[in-house]
Design a protein around this motif. Structure first.
Motif, PDB file in Angstrom:
ATOM      1  N   UNK A 144       0.838  -1.216   0.000  1.00  0.00           N
ATOM      2  CA  UNK A 144       0.000   0.000   0.000  1.00  0.00           C
ATOM      3  C   UNK A 144       0.861   1.250   0.000  1.00  0.00           C
ATOM      4  N   UNK A 145       1.940   1.257   0.809  1.00  0.00           N
ATOM      5  CA  UNK A 145       2.851   2.408   0.805  1.00  0.00           C
ATOM      6  C   UNK A 145       3.464   2.589  -0.575  1.00  0.00           C
ATOM      7  N   UNK A 146       3.909   1.486  -1.172  1.00  0.00           N
ATOM      8  CA  UNK A 146       4.527   1.560  -2.496  1.00  0.00           C
ATOM      9  C   UNK A 146       3.554   2.135  -3.514  1.00  0.00           C
ATOM     10  N   UNK A 147       2.333   1.640  -3.527  1.00  0.00           N
ATOM     11  CA  UNK A 147       1.320   2.144  -4.461  1.00  0.00           C
ATOM     12  C   UNK A 147       1.092   3.641  -4.253  1.00  0.00           C
ATOM     13  N   UNK A 148       1.051   4.079  -3.010  1.00  0.00           N
ATOM     14  CA  UNK A 148       0.847   5.512  -2.730  1.00  0.00           C
ATOM     15  C   UNK A 148       2.017   6.350  -3.247  1.00  0.00           C
ATOM     16  N   UNK A 149       3.253   5.883  -3.035  1.00  0.00           N
ATOM     17  CA  UNK A 149       4.410   6.616  -3.572  1.00  0.00           C
ATOM     18  C   UNK A 149       4.335   6.719  -5.086  1.00  0.00           C
ATOM     19  N   UNK A 150       3.932   5.637  -5.746  1.00  0.00           N
ATOM     20  CA  UNK A 150       3.831   5.652  -7.204  1.00  0.00           C
ATOM     21  C   UNK A 150       2.717   6.577  -7.672  1.00  0.00           C
TER      22      UNK A 150
END
Length: 72
Positions: A34-40
């Motif tokens: 979820x963090x990765x998706x938000x950064x992207x």
């Protein structure tokens, strides 16, 4: 010029997070998908959650894809 994947998920840190680089820019430390998706998303990449397993877009270094804790 050498081609490079636009998204790099660096090896897990001792605390379990993984540094994320998008197009050569450090965007932060993710602790889960979820963090990765938000950064992207913040970097302007649409449908980021669908691209996490695409090796042409995401390079998972020093650990498997979707592994967030450093293995003992």
């Amino acid at each position: 010029m050498t081609w490079q994947t636009p998204i790099i998920v660096h090896p897990p840190a001792p605390d379990g997070g993984r540094r994320i680089t998008v197009r050569g820019q450090d965007v932060g430390v993710a602790r889960d998908d979820r963090d990765l998706v938000e950064f992207l998303r913040r970097a302007g990449l649409g449908d980021a959650d669908m691209a996490l397993d695409d090796p042409h877009l995401v390079e998972w270094r020093g650990g498997g894809a979707h592994e967030w804790a450093k293995s003992s």
